[in-house]
Design a protein around this motif. Structure first.
Motif, PDB file in Angstrom:
ATOM      1  N   MET A 230     117.284 -27.254 -35.497  1.00 59.69           N
ATOM      2  CA  MET A 230     117.491 -26.508 -36.736  1.00 59.69           C
ATOM      3  C   MET A 230     116.725 -27.135 -37.896  1.00 59.69           C
ATOM      4  O   MET A 230     116.011 -26.443 -38.643  1.00 59.69           O
ATOM      5  N   MET A 231     116.845 -28.446 -38.050  1.00 57.41           N
ATOM      6  CA  MET A 231     116.157 -29.123 -39.153  1.00 57.41           C
ATOM      7  C   MET A 231     114.640 -29.040 -38.996  1.00 57.41           C
ATOM      8  O   MET A 231     113.905 -28.814 -39.967  1.00 57.41           O
ATOM      9  N   LEU A 232     114.156 -29.214 -37.763  1.00 63.89           N
ATOM     10  CA  LEU A 232     112.714 -29.154 -37.524  1.00 63.89           C
ATOM     11  C   LEU A 232     112.168 -27.758 -37.795  1.00 63.89           C
ATOM     12  O   LEU A 232     111.085 -27.603 -38.382  1.00 63.89           O
ATOM     13  N   SER A 233     112.903 -26.729 -37.402  1.00 63.92           N
ATOM     14  CA  SER A 233     112.440 -25.357 -37.617  1.00 63.92           C
ATOM     15  C   SER A 233     112.381 -25.021 -39.103  1.00 63.92           C
ATOM     16  O   SER A 233     111.415 -24.402 -39.573  1.00 63.92           O
ATOM     17  N   VAL A 234     113.398 -25.427 -39.844  1.00 67.19           N
ATOM     18  CA  VAL A 234     113.380 -25.177 -41.291  1.00 67.19           C
ATOM     19  C   VAL A 234     112.235 -25.947 -41.950  1.00 67.19           C
ATOM     20  O   VAL A 234     111.546 -25.426 -42.840  1.00 67.19           O
ATOM     21  N   GLY A 235     112.003 -27.171 -41.499  1.00 70.02           N
ATOM     22  CA  GLY A 235     110.894 -27.945 -42.050  1.00 70.02           C
ATOM     23  C   GLY A 235     109.544 -27.320 -41.748  1.00 70.02           C
ATOM     24  O   GLY A 235     108.660 -27.274 -42.620  1.00 70.02           O
ATOM     25  N   LEU A 236     109.357 -26.814 -40.522  1.00 72.53           N
ATOM     26  CA  LEU A 236     108.101 -26.139 -40.177  1.00 72.53           C
ATOM     27  C   LEU A 236     107.923 -24.856 -40.979  1.00 72.53           C
ATOM     28  O   LEU A 236     106.804 -24.518 -41.390  1.00 72.53           O
ATOM     29  N   PHE A 237     109.015 -24.138 -41.190  1.00 68.46           N
ATOM     30  CA  PHE A 237     108.926 -22.916 -41.991  1.00 68.46           C
ATOM     31  C   PHE A 237     108.478 -23.235 -43.416  1.00 68.46           C
ATOM     32  O   PHE A 237     107.575 -22.575 -43.961  1.00 68.46           O
ATOM     33  N   MET A 238     109.080 -24.241 -44.028  1.00 69.39           N
ATOM     34  CA  MET A 238     108.695 -24.616 -45.385  1.00 69.39           C
ATOM     35  C   MET A 238     107.254 -25.118 -45.432  1.00 69.39           C
ATOM     36  O   MET A 238     106.503 -24.824 -46.367  1.00 69.39           O
ATOM     37  N   THR A 239     106.838 -25.865 -44.410  1.00 68.10           N
ATOM     38  CA  THR A 239     105.460 -26.365 -44.369  1.00 68.10           C
ATOM     39  C   THR A 239     104.456 -25.219 -44.308  1.00 68.10           C
ATOM     40  O   THR A 239     103.445 -25.213 -45.023  1.00 68.10           O
TER      41      THR A 239
END
Length: 249
Positions: A230-239
Protein backbone atom coordinates in the motif's frame (compact mmCIF):
# COMPACT_ATOMS: atom_id res chain seq x y z
CA UNK A 1 24.16 14.24 -66.23
CA UNK A 2 21.85 12.56 -63.75
CA UNK A 3 19.85 10.98 -66.60
CA UNK A 4 22.98 9.48 -68.15
CA UNK A 5 24.05 8.16 -64.74
CA UNK A 6 20.65 6.57 -64.18
CA UNK A 7 20.75 4.88 -67.60
CA UNK A 8 24.25 3.61 -66.95
CA UNK A 9 23.34 2.18 -63.56
CA UNK A 10 20.11 0.66 -64.82
CA UNK A 11 22.00 -1.16 -67.56
CA UNK A 12 24.17 -3.02 -65.05
CA UNK A 13 21.80 -3.37 -62.14
CA UNK A 14 18.66 -4.16 -64.16
CA UNK A 15 16.59 -1.74 -62.11
CA UNK A 16 14.08 0.68 -63.58
CA UNK A 17 15.15 4.33 -63.66
CA UNK A 18 12.21 5.36 -61.49
CA UNK A 19 13.57 3.21 -58.67
CA UNK A 20 16.96 4.86 -58.83
CA UNK A 21 15.29 8.24 -58.89
CA UNK A 22 13.44 7.34 -55.71
CA UNK A 23 16.69 6.22 -54.12
CA UNK A 24 18.29 9.56 -54.91
CA UNK A 25 15.24 11.39 -53.56
CA UNK A 26 15.26 9.29 -50.40
CA UNK A 27 18.91 10.11 -49.82
CA UNK A 28 18.25 13.80 -50.29
CA UNK A 29 15.30 13.72 -47.88
CA UNK A 30 17.33 11.86 -45.28
CA UNK A 31 20.15 14.36 -45.61
CA UNK A 32 17.90 17.38 -45.18
CA UNK A 33 15.70 15.97 -42.38
CA UNK A 34 18.14 13.69 -40.59
CA UNK A 35 18.13 15.64 -37.31
CA UNK A 36 14.33 15.92 -37.29
CA UNK A 37 13.91 12.17 -37.83
CA UNK A 38 16.34 11.39 -35.02
CA UNK A 39 14.54 13.71 -32.62
CA UNK A 40 11.19 12.09 -33.40
CA UNK A 41 12.64 8.61 -32.88
CA UNK A 42 14.19 9.73 -29.62
CA UNK A 43 10.86 11.05 -28.36
CA UNK A 44 9.03 7.88 -29.37
CA UNK A 45 11.48 5.51 -27.71
CA UNK A 46 11.90 7.71 -24.65
CA UNK A 47 8.17 7.47 -23.96
CA UNK A 48 8.22 3.70 -24.31
CA UNK A 49 11.35 3.24 -22.19
CA UNK A 50 10.33 5.80 -19.58
CA UNK A 51 10.03 3.99 -16.22
CA UNK A 52 7.56 6.60 -14.95
CA UNK A 53 4.94 5.20 -17.35
CA UNK A 54 4.79 2.13 -15.09
CA UNK A 55 3.58 4.19 -12.13
CA UNK A 56 -0.08 3.83 -11.09
CA UNK A 57 -2.41 6.04 -13.08
CA UNK A 58 -5.20 6.33 -10.53
CA UNK A 59 -6.15 5.79 -6.91
CA UNK A 60 -9.79 5.11 -6.11
CA UNK A 61 -11.36 5.37 -2.65
CA UNK A 62 -14.64 3.44 -2.57
CA UNK A 63 -17.29 4.50 -0.06
CA UNK A 64 -19.76 1.64 0.18
CA UNK A 65 -23.47 2.23 -0.38
CA UNK A 66 -25.21 -0.95 0.86
CA UNK A 67 -26.07 -3.38 -0.40
CA UNK A 68 -24.62 -3.48 -3.94
CA UNK A 69 -23.25 -0.03 -4.80
CA UNK A 70 -20.37 2.28 -3.98
CA UNK A 71 -19.22 5.84 -4.68
CA UNK A 72 -15.62 6.16 -5.79
CA UNK A 73 -13.39 9.22 -5.44
CA UNK A 74 -10.79 8.76 -8.17
CA UNK A 75 -7.53 10.70 -8.03
CA UNK A 76 -6.26 10.92 -11.61
CA UNK A 77 -3.76 13.72 -11.12
CA UNK A 78 -2.67 16.50 -8.85
CA UNK A 79 -5.54 18.64 -10.12
CA UNK A 80 -7.99 16.06 -11.46
CA UNK A 81 -10.61 14.25 -9.37
CA UNK A 82 -13.47 12.15 -10.75
CA UNK A 83 -16.52 10.70 -8.99
CA UNK A 84 -17.66 7.23 -10.07
CA UNK A 85 -20.76 5.21 -9.23
CA UNK A 86 -20.03 1.49 -9.00
CA UNK A 87 -22.78 -1.10 -9.38
CA UNK A 88 -22.44 -4.79 -8.64
CA UNK A 89 -23.64 -6.95 -11.55
CA UNK A 90 -23.84 -10.43 -10.04
CA UNK A 91 -24.15 -11.77 -6.47
CA UNK A 92 -20.62 -13.19 -6.16
CA UNK A 93 -19.06 -9.70 -6.16
CA UNK A 94 -16.94 -10.54 -9.20
CA UNK A 95 -18.17 -8.19 -11.95
CA UNK A 96 -18.86 -4.47 -11.49
CA UNK A 97 -19.70 -1.57 -13.78
CA UNK A 98 -18.67 1.99 -12.94
CA UNK A 99 -20.17 5.18 -14.37
CA UNK A 100 -18.47 8.55 -14.33
CA UNK A 101 -20.71 11.09 -12.62
CA UNK A 102 -18.68 14.26 -12.05
CA UNK A 103 -15.21 15.54 -12.85
CA UNK A 104 -13.43 18.26 -10.89
CA UNK A 105 -10.23 20.25 -11.30
CA UNK A 106 -9.53 21.28 -7.71
CA UNK A 107 -6.42 23.15 -6.58
CA UNK A 108 -3.32 21.11 -5.95
CA UNK A 109 -3.43 21.40 -2.10
CA UNK A 110 -7.10 20.38 -1.99
CA UNK A 111 -6.40 17.26 -4.05
CA UNK A 112 -3.63 16.23 -1.67
CA UNK A 113 -5.88 16.88 1.32
CA UNK A 114 -8.67 14.68 -0.09
CA UNK A 115 -6.25 11.90 -1.03
CA UNK A 116 -4.43 11.73 2.30
CA UNK A 117 -7.65 12.15 4.29
CA UNK A 118 -9.22 9.20 2.48
CA UNK A 119 -6.00 7.21 2.79
CA UNK A 120 -6.00 7.87 6.53
CA UNK A 121 -9.56 6.54 6.76
CA UNK A 122 -8.46 3.39 4.91
CA UNK A 123 -5.62 2.84 7.39
CA UNK A 124 -7.97 3.50 10.31
CA UNK A 125 -10.53 1.00 9.04
CA UNK A 126 -7.90 -1.68 8.42
CA UNK A 127 -6.46 -1.18 11.90
CA UNK A 128 -9.93 -1.35 13.43
CA UNK A 129 -10.62 -4.64 11.66
CA UNK A 130 -7.49 -6.13 13.21
CA UNK A 131 -8.49 -4.91 16.67
CA UNK A 132 -12.01 -6.22 16.18
CA UNK A 133 -10.72 -9.63 15.09
CA UNK A 134 -8.50 -9.77 18.17
CA UNK A 135 -11.42 -8.74 20.37
CA UNK A 136 -13.66 -11.42 18.90
CA UNK A 137 -11.09 -14.06 19.76
CA UNK A 138 -11.03 -12.76 23.32
CA UNK A 139 -14.82 -12.80 23.48
CA UNK A 140 -14.86 -16.40 22.29
CA UNK A 141 -12.77 -17.27 25.29
CA UNK A 142 -15.15 -15.39 27.56
CA UNK A 143 -18.09 -17.40 26.22
CA UNK A 144 -16.60 -20.48 27.78
CA UNK A 145 -17.21 -18.96 31.21
CA UNK A 146 -20.37 -20.20 32.88
CA UNK A 147 -21.68 -16.75 33.82
CA UNK A 148 -24.81 -16.36 31.69
CA UNK A 149 -25.43 -12.77 32.74
CA UNK A 150 -22.02 -11.78 31.47
CA UNK A 151 -22.76 -13.43 28.12
CA UNK A 152 -26.05 -11.54 27.80
CA UNK A 153 -24.33 -8.23 28.50
CA UNK A 154 -21.66 -8.96 25.89
CA UNK A 155 -24.29 -9.80 23.26
CA UNK A 156 -26.21 -6.60 23.99
CA UNK A 157 -23.05 -4.52 23.71
CA UNK A 158 -22.11 -6.22 20.43
CA UNK A 159 -25.54 -5.51 18.93
CA UNK A 160 -25.40 -1.87 19.99
CA UNK A 161 -21.86 -1.35 18.67
CA UNK A 162 -22.53 -3.01 15.32
CA UNK A 163 -25.70 -1.02 14.69
CA UNK A 164 -23.95 2.30 15.39
CA UNK A 165 -20.54 1.41 14.00
CA UNK A 166 -19.01 4.50 12.31
CA UNK A 167 -16.35 2.36 10.66
CA UNK A 168 -18.97 1.10 8.23
CA UNK A 169 -18.57 4.47 6.49
CA UNK A 170 -14.82 4.14 5.95
CA UNK A 171 -13.62 3.59 2.36
CA UNK A 172 -11.71 0.86 0.57
CA UNK A 173 -8.73 1.75 -1.60
CA UNK A 174 -7.98 0.59 -5.15
CA UNK A 175 -4.77 1.30 -7.05
CA UNK A 176 -4.45 0.44 -10.74
CA UNK A 177 -1.31 0.01 -12.84
CA UNK A 178 -1.41 0.60 -16.62
CA UNK A 179 -1.24 -2.35 -19.00
CA UNK A 180 -2.43 -1.21 -22.45
CA UNK A 181 -2.69 2.51 -23.32
CA UNK A 182 -4.27 3.28 -19.94
CA UNK A 183 -7.55 1.74 -21.15
CA UNK A 184 -6.77 -1.60 -19.49
CA UNK A 185 -5.29 -1.62 -16.00
CA UNK A 186 -4.61 -4.20 -13.30
CA UNK A 187 -4.96 -3.22 -9.68
CA UNK A 188 -5.79 -4.36 -6.19
CA UNK A 189 -8.54 -3.53 -3.73
CA UNK A 190 -7.62 -3.46 -0.06
CA UNK A 191 -10.22 -5.00 2.23
CA UNK A 192 -8.04 -4.87 5.32
CA UNK A 193 -4.40 -5.45 6.22
CA UNK A 194 -4.75 -9.17 5.50
CA UNK A 195 -7.17 -9.43 2.59
CA UNK A 196 -6.63 -8.00 -0.90
CA UNK A 197 -8.49 -8.54 -4.18
CA UNK A 198 -6.90 -8.30 -7.64
CA UNK A 199 -9.05 -6.99 -10.48
CA UNK A 200 -8.90 -5.80 -14.10
CA UNK A 201 -10.34 -2.42 -15.05
CA UNK A 202 -11.40 -2.05 -18.68
CA UNK A 203 -12.75 1.07 -20.37
CA UNK A 204 -15.89 0.25 -22.33
CA UNK A 205 -15.79 3.41 -24.45
CA UNK A 206 -13.09 5.93 -25.47
CA UNK A 207 -14.00 8.67 -23.00
CA UNK A 208 -13.72 6.26 -20.04
CA UNK A 209 -17.21 7.19 -18.89
CA UNK A 210 -18.23 3.55 -18.43
CA UNK A 211 -15.68 1.17 -16.90
CA UNK A 212 -15.94 -2.52 -16.10
CA UNK A 213 -14.24 -4.10 -13.09
CA UNK A 214 -13.63 -7.85 -13.01
CA UNK A 215 -12.24 -9.46 -9.87
CA UNK A 216 -10.17 -12.54 -10.63
CA UNK A 217 -8.08 -13.32 -7.54
CA UNK A 218 -8.36 -13.07 -3.75
CA UNK A 219 -5.23 -13.07 -1.62
CA UNK A 220 -4.57 -13.31 2.09
CA UNK A 221 -1.26 -11.54 2.46
CA UNK A 222 0.77 -11.17 5.66
CA UNK A 223 0.21 -7.98 7.57
CA UNK A 224 3.65 -6.36 6.90
CA UNK A 225 3.53 -7.21 3.19
CA UNK A 226 0.10 -5.65 2.74
CA UNK A 227 1.20 -2.41 4.42
CA UNK A 228 4.39 -2.31 2.34
CA UNK A 229 2.47 -2.74 -0.93
CA UNK A 230 0.00 0.00 0.00
CA UNK A 231 2.71 2.49 0.96
CA UNK A 232 4.83 1.65 -2.09
CA UNK A 233 1.88 2.03 -4.47
CA UNK A 234 0.91 5.42 -3.05
CA UNK A 235 4.53 6.53 -3.26
CA UNK A 236 4.80 5.43 -6.91
CA UNK A 237 1.55 7.21 -7.72
CA UNK A 238 2.81 10.46 -6.20
CA UNK A 239 6.16 10.07 -7.97
CA UNK A 240 4.51 9.62 -11.37
CA UNK A 241 2.15 12.55 -10.93
CA UNK A 242 4.91 14.87 -9.72
CA UNK A 243 6.97 13.84 -12.76
CA UNK A 244 4.07 14.68 -15.09
CA UNK A 245 3.54 17.98 -13.30
CA UNK A 246 7.22 18.88 -13.69
CA UNK A 247 7.12 18.07 -17.41
CA UNK A 248 4.10 20.32 -17.96
CA UNK A 249 5.65 23.21 -16.07
Amino acid sequence: MSTILQQYLSRFSYRPPILLHLLFEEGRIMKNNYSLILSQLRKQFSNKLNPFTLCPQSIIFWFLVPPYSAIGITILGLDQVVLFWRQQIEPNETVYVSFKMLEFNPPFPLTLFVMFAAFGLVITDASYNIIEATGSEYEDKLKKIEFTNLEKDIEKNQTFVRSFDPFKLTPRMSIYFPVLDNHTTIGFLTIDFRHVELSIKQSLEPNETIVSLIRFLDLSAPFPLQVAVMMLSVGLFMTGKIYEFSKES
